[in-house]
Scaffold this active site. Sequence first.
Site, PDB file in Angstrom:
ATOM      1  N   GLY A 206     -29.079  21.748 -17.287  1.00 11.70           N
ATOM      2  CA  GLY A 206     -28.431  21.861 -15.984  1.00 11.70           C
ATOM      3  C   GLY A 206     -27.638  23.132 -15.781  1.00 11.70           C
ATOM      4  O   GLY A 206     -26.990  23.299 -14.744  1.00 11.70           O
ATOM      5  N   CYS A 209     -28.671  25.191 -12.461  1.00 13.03           N
ATOM      6  CA  CYS A 209     -28.285  24.461 -11.249  1.00 13.03           C
ATOM      7  C   CYS A 209     -26.778  24.522 -11.046  1.00 13.03           C
ATOM      8  O   CYS A 209     -26.283  24.738  -9.938  1.00 13.03           O
ATOM      9  CB  CYS A 209     -28.716  22.996 -11.354  1.00 13.03           C
TER      10      CYS A 209
END
Length: 260
Positions: A206, A209
């Site tokens: 992640g 993002c």
Amino acid sequence: MIPRVLTVAGSDSGGGAGIQADLKTMLALGVHGMSVITAVTAQNSLGVRGAWELPVEAVRAQYRAVVGDIGVGAVKTGMLSSAPLVEAVAELLAATDAPVVVDPVGVSKHGDPLLAAEALDSVRTRLLPAATVATPNLDEVAQLTGVHVQDEDGMRRAAAAILEFGPRWALIKGGHYPGDAVDLLTDGTEEHWLRSPRLDNRHTHGTGCTLASALACGLARGLTVPEATGAAKEYVTGAIRAGFALGAGIGPVDHGWRFR
């Protein structure tokens, strides 16, 4: 009014990346997060088991519902898996008066493809020109431009190649080559190098993002692009440092690290 940020991206059922990471980042940074879901994935700490793209009509309807009523202070895009989706989102962005952060997601942390090869030209010619900031990692740079980065001079070449497609700024993320975690932000005139020690933590799901979403939060708050990028780098570095094991594979960064 609380700053409002819209993410246009895919769902990560494991909660570490995609829409879930974006909304966690937005909450942690004090903005109101909203979402347009472009795809649903079945994934966990070991990888992506399946992905299902939403119809273009559903993506347009979500976007127009949010922007038409609530409005946005910034937009962040992530997984747009096909050319029709890329082109539809690019059209929506062009009609929106707000800064845009484009994370040109090509593959997952585990190496699973998230962008069809035939969509690359649409990313180059339609999506990147709509970006205030484009945030490719080195694999995405190679995918989009053919530039393979081995050092900081290579990052300059990569940034120049990305800027040719039309974004106002390029943030080239150098986390995929050895040494310190070095990123380059440039508009073709000024350069900002963002450096942090490489952290000994494999749980980094992640990261991209989270960085792009944090940058969008800063822009929605009225920060300049360099200011927003510096704040985003600080936030994501802390999140990587606090990344934790989850499942049997690669765990996520910790979006709530400042609260623990």
